[in-house]
Design a protein around this motif. Structure first.
Motif, PDB file in Angstrom:
ATOM      1  N   ARG A 250       1.135  -0.944  -0.261  1.00  9.90           N
ATOM      2  CA  ARG A 250       0.019  -0.021   0.379  1.00  9.90           C
ATOM      3  C   ARG A 250       0.986   1.084  -0.308  1.00  9.90           C
ATOM      4  O   ARG A 250       2.104   1.459   0.533  1.00  9.90           O
ATOM      5  CB  ARG A 250      -0.957  -0.212   1.544  1.00  9.90           C
ATOM      6  N   VAL A 251       0.418   1.825  -0.325  1.00  7.72           N
ATOM      7  CA  VAL A 251       1.406   3.767  -0.220  1.00  7.72           C
ATOM      8  C   VAL A 251       1.157   3.777   1.043  1.00  7.72           C
ATOM      9  O   VAL A 251       0.800   3.341   1.858  1.00  7.72           O
ATOM     10  CB  VAL A 251       0.398   5.028  -1.175  1.00  7.72           C
ATOM     11  N   ASP A 252       2.849   4.406   1.142  1.00  5.49           N
ATOM     12  CA  ASP A 252       3.037   4.988   3.021  1.00  5.49           C
ATOM     13  C   ASP A 252       1.986   6.316   2.572  1.00  5.49           C
ATOM     14  O   ASP A 252       2.754   7.423   1.968  1.00  5.49           O
ATOM     15  CB  ASP A 252       5.015   4.903   2.971  1.00  5.49           C
TER      16      ASP A 252
ATOM     17  N   PRO B 263       5.803   9.170  -3.241  1.00  7.25           N
ATOM     18  CA  PRO B 263       5.013   8.129  -3.228  1.00  7.25           C
ATOM     19  C   PRO B 263       5.461   6.556  -2.822  1.00  7.25           C
ATOM     20  O   PRO B 263       5.129   5.845  -3.932  1.00  7.25           O
ATOM     21  CB  PRO B 263       5.238   8.153  -5.223  1.00  7.25           C
ATOM     22  N   ARG B 264       6.282   6.392  -2.519  1.00 12.37           N
ATOM     23  CA  ARG B 264       6.909   5.024  -1.688  1.00 12.37           C
ATOM     24  C   ARG B 264       5.976   4.297  -1.100  1.00 12.37           C
ATOM     25  O   ARG B 264       4.291   4.569  -0.935  1.00 12.37           O
ATOM     26  CB  ARG B 264       7.743   5.764  -0.671  1.00 12.37           C
ATOM     27  N   GLN B 265       5.771   3.359  -1.603  1.00  6.18           N
ATOM     28  CA  GLN B 265       5.525   1.929  -0.881  1.00  6.18           C
ATOM     29  C   GLN B 265       5.804   1.713  -0.290  1.00  6.18           C
ATOM     30  O   GLN B 265       6.621   0.639   0.087  1.00  6.18           O
ATOM     31  CB  GLN B 265       4.540   1.332  -2.048  1.00  6.18           C
ATOM     32  N   MET B 266       4.523   0.580   0.609  1.00 12.31           N
ATOM     33  CA  MET B 266       5.146  -0.428   1.661  1.00 12.31           C
ATOM     34  C   MET B 266       4.510  -1.802   1.698  1.00 12.31           C
ATOM     35  O   MET B 266       3.382  -1.822   1.527  1.00 12.31           O
ATOM     36  CB  MET B 266       4.933   0.595   3.210  1.00 12.31           C
ATOM     37  N   VAL B 267       4.997  -2.398   2.076  1.00 12.29           N
ATOM     38  CA  VAL B 267       4.630  -3.867   2.950  1.00 12.29           C
ATOM     39  C   VAL B 267       4.054  -3.361   4.516  1.00 12.29           C
ATOM     40  O   VAL B 267       3.554  -3.334   5.631  1.00 12.29           O
ATOM     41  CB  VAL B 267       5.511  -4.589   3.244  1.00 12.29           C
ATOM     42  N   CYS B 268       2.021  -3.774   3.953  1.00 16.94           N
ATOM     43  CA  CYS B 268       0.986  -3.880   4.471  1.00 16.94           C
ATOM     44  C   CYS B 268       0.226  -5.261   4.908  1.00 16.94           C
ATOM     45  O   CYS B 268      -0.626  -5.204   4.196  1.00 16.94           O
ATOM     46  CB  CYS B 268       0.748  -2.427   4.827  1.00 16.94           C
TER      47      CYS B 268
ATOM     48  N   LYS C 285      -2.665  -4.078  -0.415  1.00 17.60           N
ATOM     49  CA  LYS C 285      -3.049  -5.324  -1.910  1.00 17.60           C
ATOM     50  C   LYS C 285      -2.316  -6.365  -1.929  1.00 17.60           C
ATOM     51  O   LYS C 285      -1.318  -6.473  -2.205  1.00 17.60           O
ATOM     52  CB  LYS C 285      -3.576  -4.491  -2.805  1.00 17.60           C
ATOM     53  N   ALA C 286      -3.262  -7.670  -2.181  1.00 20.74           N
ATOM     54  CA  ALA C 286      -2.354  -9.232  -2.527  1.00 20.74           C
ATOM     55  C   ALA C 286      -1.254  -7.998  -3.431  1.00 20.74           C
ATOM     56  O   ALA C 286      -1.265  -7.551  -4.702  1.00 20.74           O
ATOM     57  CB  ALA C 286      -2.996  -9.833  -3.337  1.00 20.74           C
TER      58      ALA C 286
END
Length: 557
Positions: A457-459, A464-469, A474-475
């Protein structure tokens, strides 16, 4: 770290060969000035060798409880005209806000004389009362009884309604048969008997509802005594927390180059006050410099330690200031300084050409260069969309079927009319399109192939960094295979099964993925001339004929 004046730190080596920066660093996208790199290296040597305080950064293999930290260095000229630097850490370090050699916080929440601890103690008392009420055995007993009674009631009503439906069906059948065999008067009597049975069942349903409702109402009434008290305490806690936050934000007062002071209540609008604002390294450094009369020249921030589980942070890598917390504060603090231009406002696609490798009446396949937007951005409109729109003015529909990150090069399919767009997009939605990417990783992999499954998901604090959540992400699934090893780097093929933003970049860089960022990844690895990620194979069905088409554009690295 040797100190000559408070937190001012002199360089331990000669800096005579370096020229001073003419303008201050644009903090949200920058290449560190050579003197900032020297300052960071000197600070890192101190972090690795000091014994005055202890903090588990996760660098000794002990990852349990490890917390990496963002550090900042600010190149300054002091009141005596000497060039040195200031150092700061984000948040607290070694359970403290004050450590030798680092600038102090703008406001010390942990100070024993601070109103924060006293007010926090009051809020903690309310929390304890709430926890006591929520876990009260009588409340839990009432909740269990209410749920059981609701379940029992539901089953009883459902059973009676099902019986009534079956009886109604049977009466309808009996009425139809009686109409054929009984005389008028006899049929009327029989029909009234059937109606009476229907009325009796409806009355039975009414009585059951009334009886169960009385029981449920009594249980709910007793439970409400607890819930009302809980609601009052929750409202009290919210009010106290809001007032405390307002008071805290008022204490965080930031100077800028012109001597103007603003607190966080002035800087942030009411609905956008992120927790921890003002605790990052960059605002601490600038505030201290302005307060001491130092002239800020340049700055840089780097990560030290193990990466957080959700984010991607590489040990010793430089990073820009965060957007949600720091951008509003720094926008105020940098007023009066000459700052580097925002490089993100410069069109990176200027002078680049789109290469069309396939064209017919309904679709195109192009080879997009790196640093080329797929669609117009907030500040830059030049993009694949605008170029294709200009080149094919008669094309209709949205044109863009799928996107590539600006920094990623490679194959994109373009629809020239609405019908082909719908047909092509459906293939991407159903994941029947075959996509293969080539990537060069900044390290050697010890495995040859495998699957990566990390939800993304977006941080929200640092777009625009993404992060693991795992809770809200989302898969995202990627298959990888190693192609070759070269000079300490690894070339791989990546096969994304889903198409999340920055999916391949995060899956490569994250510690739970390949733990090896893509070469040139300025968000999740180290910046180079370009991101070494290229969409080199695309196989899909033609939107009109259905013929399977395969396109290949070899990676330029």
């Amino acid at each position: 770290m040797s100190q000559t004046d408070a937190c001012f730190t002199a360089f331990t080596q000669s800096i005579a060969e370096h020229t001073l920066p003419t303008r201050f660093t644009f903090p949200f996208y920058y290449d560190p000035h050579p003197l900032c790199i020297l300052a960071a290296e000197q600070l890192q040597q101190h972090l690795a060798s000091q014994h005055n305080w202890q903090h588990n950064f996760g660098l000794t293999g002990q990852l349990q409880g490890a917390i990496g930290k963002m550090f900042g260095v600010l190149l300054v000229e002091n009141v005596s005209g000497e060039i040195g630097f200031l150092a700061a850490f984000s948040g607290k370090l070694a359970e403290s806000n004050h450590l030798p050699g680092f600038v102090p916080p703008v406001f010390d929440l942990l100070n024993q004389n601070s109103f924060f601890l006293a007010e926090q103690a009051k809020i903690n008392q309310v929390n304890q009362m709430l926890e006591s009420l929520e876990s009260d055995p009588r409340r839990l007993e009432l909740m269990a009884a209410l749920y059981a009674e609701q379940d029992k009631t539901s089953q009883a009503l459902d059973s009676l309604k099902q019986q009534m439906a079956e009886d109604k069906k049977m009466r309808k059948q009996q009425r139809a048969e009686a109409e054929k065999t009984l005389q008028n008067e006899a049929f009327m009597v029989f029909s009234r008997e059937l109606d009476q049975k229907s009325i009796q069942q409806k009355l039975q349903l009414r009585d059951l509802k009334l009886a169960t409702q009385t029981s449920l109402t009594e249980l709910q009434s007793q439970l409400n005594e607890f819930e009302n008290k809980i609601a009052v305490l929750a409202a009290q806690r919210k009010k106290q927390s809001s007032a405390l936050q307002q008071a805290i934000f008022a204490k965080y007062q930031f100077l800028n180059a012109g001597g103007e002071v603003k607190n966080l209540n002035d800087i942030f609008v009411e609905s956008e006050k992120p927790a921890g604002a003002g605790e990052c390294a960059a605002p601490k450094l600038l505030h201290y410099a302005f307060n001491q009369g130092f002239k800020p020249l340049a700055m840089a921030e780097f990560w030290w330690g193990a990466s957080p589980k959700s984010e991607v942070r590489q040990h010793q890598n430089f990073y820009p200031a965060c957007l949600s917390k720091c951008q509003p504060i720094l926008s105020h603090m940098l007023q009066g300084l000459e700052v580097d231009d925002n490089p993100l406002l410069v069109n990176p696609a200027e002078g680049l050409e789109l290469s069309i490798i396939y064209q017919d009446d309904v679709m195109l396949v192009i080879n997009k260069p790196a640093e080329f937007l797929s669609v117009p951005g907030k500040s830059i409109t030049d993009s694949v969309y605008t170029r294709i729109k200009a080149q094919f003015p008669n094309a209709s529909g949205p044109l863009i079927v799928h996107r590539l990150d600006m920094s990623t090069s490679g194959l994109m399919v373009i629809a020239l009319n609405k019908r082909s767009h719908q047909a092509l997009q459906k293939q991407f939605i159903l994941r029947t399109v075959t996509k293969r990417y080539a990537a060069l990783l900044d390290g050697e992999l010890s495995v040859q192939s495998g699957d990566i499954s990390l939800p993304l998901r977006v941080d929200l604090a640092d777009r625009p960094r993404q992060m693991v959540c795992y809770e809200h992400g989302k898969a995202a699934h990627t298959y990888f295979e190693v192609i070759s090893h070269q000079a300490g780097r690894t070339k791989v093929h990546l096969y994304p099964k889903t198409g999340r933003t920055h999916q391949l970049r995060v899956h490569c860089a994250h510690t739970l993925g390949l733990n090896t960022p893509i070469v040139g990844d300025d968000l999740y690895g180290k910046k180079e001339q370009r991101l070494h990620l290229h969409a080199e194979l695309l196989a899909l069905a033609h939107p009109i004929t259905g013929e399977v088409l395969t396109f290949i554009a070899q990676a330029p690295f």
